[in-house]
Scaffold this active site. Structure first.
Site, PDB file in Angstrom:
ATOM      1  N   LYS A 209       0.824  -1.216   0.000  1.00  0.00           N
ATOM      2  CA  LYS A 209       0.000   0.000   0.000  1.00  0.00           C
ATOM      3  C   LYS A 209       0.861   1.270   0.000  1.00  0.00           C
ATOM      4  CE  LYS A 209      -3.446  -2.720  -0.165  1.00  0.00           C
ATOM      5  NZ  LYS A 209      -4.408  -3.272   0.751  1.00  0.00           N
TER       6      LYS A 209
HETATM    7  C1  LIG Z   1      -5.396  -4.554   0.986  1.00  0.00           C
HETATM    8  C2  LIG Z   1      -6.861  -4.343   1.049  1.00  0.00           C
HETATM    9  C3  LIG Z   1      -7.604  -4.604   2.209  1.00  0.00           C
HETATM   10  C4  LIG Z   1      -7.020  -5.312   3.397  1.00  0.00           C
HETATM   11  O1  LIG Z   1      -5.960  -4.654   3.973  1.00  0.00           O
HETATM   12  P1  LIG Z   1      -5.077  -5.404   5.085  1.00  0.00           P
HETATM   13  O2  LIG Z   1      -4.373  -4.277   5.776  1.00  0.00           O
HETATM   14  O3  LIG Z   1      -4.150  -6.322   4.363  1.00  0.00           O
HETATM   15  O4  LIG Z   1      -6.001  -6.119   5.986  1.00  0.00           O
HETATM   16  C5  LIG Z   1      -8.937  -4.264   2.227  1.00  0.00           C
HETATM   17  N1  LIG Z   1      -9.541  -3.724   1.153  1.00  0.00           N
HETATM   18  C6  LIG Z   1      -8.873  -3.486   0.012  1.00  0.00           C
HETATM   19  C7  LIG Z   1      -9.597  -2.873  -1.133  1.00  0.00           C
HETATM   20  C8  LIG Z   1      -7.514  -3.817  -0.085  1.00  0.00           C
HETATM   21  O5  LIG Z   1      -6.862  -3.617  -1.238  1.00  0.00           O
END
Ligand SMILES: *Cc1c(COP(=O)(O)O)cnc(C)c1O
Length: 386
Positions: free
Chosen positions: A184
């Site tokens: 991210k």
């Molecule tokens: C990555 C992601 C999540 C989950 O995030 P985590 O921190 O890995 O739990 C939720 N929604 C979307 C759209 C994502 O891309």
């Protein structure tokens, strides 16, 4: 051809966070403590929300958001199928039913025009997902939510930097959930954050995320003196560690700098791919700031001799790692079987599922990396052009 494999979504990590993690380890306080407190304050200031509660993932945050919002068995929650499984799973973990609504093109976000048709007496909330960092049509969604008494929980896993009509994402819906997973825009290894202006939601998320213990329970071993805690709910173990916050504190300061770099790469891709058998991402909607989290192309399959998976494999063989965001959830066995979805129930989500490929877009990429990606895409698409 490129010599080493270019990993998709490899994070940029710099010396300041490495040093902060080391300092944290030496400090003797490595789980939830002062660094988490500092990171929460910095994040709330950045977003402009009253509260920011740090957690060990966005998935945990989505789950707690459901519980804080009072979502219960028998309820329905509307969301997009063009998202990561965590969005729908959080709804299911609260005992409710995810109700998918198709996306709009070219934006690829939930089609706000279609939401109202899916509202029933059981609908309690809606979860817009700002896919790739592109803000959803929040004016429309908030208006629908208001007139139908729905709670709005935003999945902003891709959208830390995003803005909509002068407002930062994280200040519009009732609760917003961010992700700091390794791929991210801001990374803490694993991690997430909830923002809200609502006192009750903030208190519940904080308590439910730490065994349901009364507020500030983590301070009980500090020099403020031992305090008894009281369990008010059978909560979860979703707290963020100071080791994670140590990274977040420094990553947060570089958000806009990294976004600028991703924007440069974005523009280079746009220019390079203008005459190819593919669609580049639509420009951001007027009045919005796109967080440029994912650069996803849609292949013009009609002009190609092979399917998307073959193209992705060919890019892999060119040493270019890519991602798929996403195969629509209604096509996955669990949701398809449990809720009896057919592939063409959501034709636009199906269309994207078959064509989408996300190209590397980390601030870590060098100009040579970007040139390698462009060259590989051009070579592969030339090979399979009709
Ligand atoms: C990555 C992601 C999540 C989950 O995030 P985590 O921190 O890995 O739990 C939720 N929604 C979307 C759209 C994502 O891309």
């Amino acid at each position: 051809m490129r010599k080493d494999f270019l990993v998709f979504g490899s994070p940029k990590v710099e010396e300041a966070e490495i040093q902060e993690v080391v300092d944290c380890l030496r400090s003797g306080w490595i789980s939830t403590g002062p660094r988490v407190g500092k990171f929460q304050q910095m994040f709330a200031d950045y977003v402009g929300s009253k509260y920011a509660v740090a957690l060990n993932s966005c998935t945990a945050g989505l789950h707690l958001a459901m519980l804080a919002a009072g979502i219960q068995p028998g309820d329905e929650v509307i969301t997009t199928p063009m998202t990561f499984a965590a969005t729908a799973n959080a709804i299911i973990h609260a005992g409710a039913r995810p109700v998918f609504v198709d996306i709009e093109l070219p934006a690829m976000n939930i089609d706000a025009q279609l939401i109202e048709k899916s509202i029933t007496t059981k609908t309690k909330a809606v979860i817009p997902v700002h896919l790739c960092g592109r803000p959803c049509n929040m004016d429309h969604i908030m208006a629908i939510a208001k007139s139908n008494n729905l709670i709005v929980i935003e999945d902003a896993a891709h959208a830390v930097e995003s803005e909509y009509n002068g407002k930062k994402i994280g200040t519009i819906g009732d609760i917003t959930v961010f992700s700091f997973y390794v791929t991210k825009n801001l990374v803490t290894g694993e991690g997430g954050m909830i923002t809200t202006d609502n006192d009750m939601y903030a208190e519940k998320v904080e308590a439910y995320g730490l065994h349901g213990m009364s507020r500030g329970a983590w301070k009980r071993y500090s020099d403020e003196g031992f305090k008894h805690y009281q369990v008010t709910y059978p909560g979860f173990k979703y707290n963020m560690m100071d080791i994670q916050a140590a990274m977040g504190i420094h990553q947060l300061k570089r958000l806009e700098k990294y976004l600028k770099r991703r924007n440069e790469i974005w523009q280079r891709y746009n220019e390079a791919f203008s005459e190819m058998p593919l669609q580049t991402p639509a420009p951001p909607e007027k009045g919005t700031k796109h967080a440029c989290h994912l650069y996803t192309i849609l292949l013009n399959l009609e002009e190609l001799t092979v399917d998307r998976d073959t193209i992705q494999q060919a890019l892999h063989e060119e040493n270019i790692g890519t991602g798929i965001h996403f195969i629509s959830l209604h096509l996955h066995p669990y949701y398809r079987n449990t809720y009896a979805y057919e592939a063409d129930d959501f034709p636009k989500a199906l269309y994207v599922s078959e064509r989408t490929i996300s190209l590397p877009l980390s601030a870590k990429l060098t100009d040579e990396d970007v040139a390698d990606v462009i060259a590989a895409v051009k070579r592969v698409l030339a090979r399979y052009h009709r």
